[in-house]
Design a protein around this motif. Structure first.
Motif, PDB file in Angstrom:
ATOM      1  N   ILE A  77       0.862  -1.177   0.000  1.00 21.70           N
ATOM      2  CA  ILE A  77       0.000   0.000   0.000  1.00 21.70           C
ATOM      3  C   ILE A  77       0.902   1.231   0.000  1.00 21.70           C
ATOM      4  N   VAL A  78       0.582   2.208  -0.838  1.00 22.27           N
ATOM      5  CA  VAL A  78       1.460   3.370  -1.036  1.00 22.27           C
ATOM      6  C   VAL A  78       0.657   4.661  -0.883  1.00 22.27           C
ATOM      7  N   VAL A  79       1.249   5.628  -0.194  1.00 20.81           N
ATOM      8  CA  VAL A  79       0.670   6.970  -0.063  1.00 20.81           C
ATOM      9  C   VAL A  79       1.646   7.966  -0.675  1.00 20.81           C
ATOM     10  N   LYS A  80       1.137   8.795  -1.578  1.00 21.30           N
ATOM     11  CA  LYS A  80       1.961   9.836  -2.197  1.00 21.30           C
ATOM     12  C   LYS A  80       1.531  11.200  -1.658  1.00 21.30           C
ATOM     13  N   VAL A  81       2.514  11.974  -1.179  1.00 17.08           N
ATOM     14  CA  VAL A  81       2.266  13.312  -0.636  1.00 17.08           C
ATOM     15  C   VAL A  81       2.700  14.348  -1.654  1.00 17.08           C
ATOM     16  N   ASN A  82       1.854  15.356  -1.869  1.00 25.25           N
ATOM     17  CA  ASN A  82       2.129  16.405  -2.834  1.00 25.25           C
ATOM     18  C   ASN A  82       3.117  17.412  -2.263  1.00 25.25           C
ATOM     19  N   ILE A  83       4.256  17.599  -2.920  1.00 24.08           N
ATOM     20  CA  ILE A  83       5.275  18.545  -2.464  1.00 24.08           C
ATOM     21  C   ILE A  83       4.909  19.989  -2.810  1.00 24.08           C
ATOM     22  N   ASP A  84       4.151  20.191  -3.892  1.00 25.94           N
ATOM     23  CA  ASP A  84       3.804  21.541  -4.324  1.00 25.94           C
ATOM     24  C   ASP A  84       3.084  22.322  -3.229  1.00 25.94           C
ATOM     25  N   LYS A  85       2.223  21.640  -2.470  1.00 26.75           N
ATOM     26  CA  LYS A  85       1.455  22.320  -1.429  1.00 26.75           C
ATOM     27  C   LYS A  85       2.371  22.857  -0.338  1.00 26.75           C
ATOM     28  N   LEU A  86       3.395  22.078   0.006  1.00 28.05           N
ATOM     29  CA  LEU A  86       4.350  22.532   1.013  1.00 28.05           C
ATOM     30  C   LEU A  86       5.102  23.767   0.522  1.00 28.05           C
ATOM     31  N   GLU A  87       5.535  23.747  -0.723  1.00 28.74           N
ATOM     32  CA  GLU A  87       6.306  24.869  -1.268  1.00 28.74           C
ATOM     33  C   GLU A  87       5.462  26.134  -1.323  1.00 28.74           C
ATOM     34  N   THR A  88       4.193  25.990  -1.636  1.00 30.77           N
ATOM     35  CA  THR A  88       3.304  27.153  -1.657  1.00 30.77           C
ATOM     36  C   THR A  88       3.246  27.813  -0.292  1.00 30.77           C
ATOM     37  N   ALA A  89       3.187  26.996   0.752  1.00 33.28           N
ATOM     38  CA  ALA A  89       3.161  27.534   2.114  1.00 33.28           C
ATOM     39  C   ALA A  89       4.471  28.228   2.454  1.00 33.28           C
ATOM     40  N   TRP A  90       5.595  27.714   1.942  1.00 30.93           N
ATOM     41  CA  TRP A  90       6.907  28.284   2.262  1.00 30.93           C
ATOM     42  C   TRP A  90       7.183  29.589   1.522  1.00 30.93           C
ATOM     43  N   GLN A  91       6.421  29.893   0.489  1.00 31.51           N
ATOM     44  CA  GLN A  91       6.703  31.077  -0.317  1.00 31.51           C
ATOM     45  C   GLN A  91       6.424  32.376   0.422  1.00 31.51           C
ATOM     46  N   GLN A  92       5.754  32.305   1.567  1.00 41.49           N
ATOM     47  CA  GLN A  92       5.491  33.512   2.346  1.00 41.49           C
ATOM     48  C   GLN A  92       6.745  34.011   3.059  1.00 41.49           C
ATOM     49  N   TYR A  93       7.783  33.167   3.138  1.00 44.95           N
ATOM     50  CA  TYR A  93       8.994  33.537   3.856  1.00 44.95           C
ATOM     51  C   TYR A  93      10.008  34.196   2.924  1.00 44.95           C
ATOM     52  N   ALA A  94      10.722  35.197   3.470  1.00 42.42           N
ATOM     53  CA  ALA A  94      11.801  35.816   2.693  1.00 42.42           C
ATOM     54  C   ALA A  94      12.993  34.873   2.576  1.00 42.42           C
ATOM     55  N   THR A  95      13.092  33.938   3.514  1.00 42.35           N
ATOM     56  CA  THR A  95      14.176  32.955   3.467  1.00 42.35           C
ATOM     57  C   THR A  95      13.945  31.989   2.310  1.00 42.35           C
ATOM     58  N   THR A  96      15.019  31.665   1.600  1.00 48.41           N
ATOM     59  CA  THR A  96      14.959  30.652   0.544  1.00 48.41           C
ATOM     60  C   THR A  96      15.292  29.293   1.142  1.00 48.41           C
ATOM     61  N   PHE A  97      14.414  28.333   0.904  1.00 49.96           N
ATOM     62  CA  PHE A  97      14.643  26.966   1.354  1.00 49.96           C
ATOM     63  C   PHE A  97      14.985  26.093   0.154  1.00 49.96           C
ATOM     64  N   LEU A  98      15.866  25.148   0.363  1.00 50.16           N
ATOM     65  CA  LEU A  98      16.021  24.088  -0.619  1.00 50.16           C
ATOM     66  C   LEU A  98      16.356  22.800   0.123  1.00 50.16           C
ATOM     67  N   ILE A  99      15.844  21.712  -0.399  1.00 55.43           N
ATOM     68  CA  ILE A  99      16.035  20.396   0.207  1.00 55.43           C
ATOM     69  C   ILE A  99      16.611  19.479  -0.851  1.00 55.43           C
ATOM     70  N   THR A 100      17.709  18.829  -0.509  1.00 56.74           N
ATOM     71  CA  THR A 100      18.360  17.916  -1.451  1.00 56.74           C
ATOM     72  C   THR A 100      18.217  16.476  -0.972  1.00 56.74           C
ATOM     73  N   ASP A 101      18.173  15.561  -1.928  1.00 57.68           N
ATOM     74  CA  ASP A 101      18.140  14.143  -1.581  1.00 57.68           C
ATOM     75  C   ASP A 101      19.571  13.625  -1.395  1.00 57.68           C
ATOM     76  N   ALA A 102      19.694  12.327  -1.198  1.00 52.62           N
ATOM     77  CA  ALA A 102      21.008  11.745  -0.934  1.00 52.62           C
ATOM     78  C   ALA A 102      21.955  11.879  -2.119  1.00 52.62           C
ATOM     79  N   ASN A 103      21.420  12.135  -3.306  1.00 53.94           N
ATOM     80  CA  ASN A 103      22.252  12.293  -4.501  1.00 53.94           C
ATOM     81  C   ASN A 103      22.685  13.735  -4.734  1.00 53.94           C
ATOM     82  N   GLY A 104      22.200  14.671  -3.898  1.00 55.52           N
ATOM     83  CA  GLY A 104      22.515  16.071  -4.116  1.00 55.52           C
ATOM     84  C   GLY A 104      21.613  16.733  -5.129  1.00 55.52           C
ATOM     85  N   VAL A 105      20.431  16.148  -5.374  1.00 59.25           N
ATOM     86  CA  VAL A 105      19.442  16.730  -6.284  1.00 59.25           C
ATOM     87  C   VAL A 105      18.427  17.513  -5.456  1.00 59.25           C
TER      88      VAL A 105
END
Length: 238
Positions: free
Chosen positions: A98-126
């Protein structure tokens, strides 16, 4: 198996998906074929699709919980995938996933209110998530051929969308980094936090101009980064 059973299951998954505000929930057989999904009535329904190549599926049918970030091969939307094995009545053997997929776009929309720039990389540096438009799928370091082959085999991301996002730390001031995207280069004050259990690195960045304007220093950046880390850990747990 009765077709009515799958009709009921599809509707149940659609209801749970709506209440949980997730992107899609789906059930897979041992061969990787999707047999029920919350998006059963959508034009891009997952039903009938085979995702047996995904690491989250391989983990689940091996009896382990799985977690994985990827660009959807069907939906073409980014998502974070959580998987668990479906066990037989004795509870000892996996008969599906059984698999659940979470939408990342919704999180980014919430973060756009901040002047701080966030970025998250995976284990490959992407960079798989950022509130800075155009930074998604940037690579902060050159990818080895073995990494490229693994990304291609797992169909994690189309290789053609991965673009260099050059990140260089200052040798004199470790808290300062330069980021080059295409032909532009910008210097940032940076705080970084790793989440070893997920293989992620989270960066909180502020330009010198925004720091002067907002009088925000390392302490505030660290607080923002800690808040974001806790939010992502909470998401992973959920």
């Amino acid at each position: 198996t009765s077709p009515n059973l799958f009709d009921d299951l599809n509707r149940d998954l659609a209801y749970i998906n709506k209440v949980a505000h997730t992107d899609v929930i789906y059930l897979m057989r041992l061969d990787g074929t999707t047999i029920a999904a919350s998006n059963y009535d959508a034009s891009d329904s997952f039903i009938g699709g085979n995702f047996g190549f995904r690491p989250y599926f391989k983990n689940a049918v091996a009896g382990r919980n799985g977690r994985y970030f990827a660009l959807g091969t069907t939906s073409k939307r980014r998502g974070y995938y959580f998987s668990s094995p479906v066990l037989d009545r004795q509870g000892g053997k996996a008969i599906g996933a059984i698999v659940v997929k979470v939408n990342i776009d919704k999180l980014e929309t919430a973060w756009q209110q901040y002047a701080t720039t966030f970025l998250i990389t995976d284990a490959n540096g992407v960079v798989f998530s950022s509130n800075q438009p155009g930074w998604q799928f940037g690579t902060i370091k050159p990818l080895s051929q073995a990494t490229i082959d693994r990304i291609e085999q797992d169909q994690q991301y189309p290789l053609e969308i991965l673009k260099p996002l050059e990140l260089t730390s200052s040798s004199r001031h470790p808290g300062l980094i330069d980021i080059k995207r295409n032909t532009s280069r910008q210097r940032y004050l940076s705080e970084q936090q790793g989440i070893a259990s997920l293989g992620w690195n989270i960066y909180a960045l502020r330009t010198s101009a925004s720091l002067n304007k907002a009088a925000l220093g390392y302490a505030a950046l660290a607080s923002l980064l800690a808040f974001l880390s806790l939010a992502l850990i909470y998401l992973a747990i959920q």
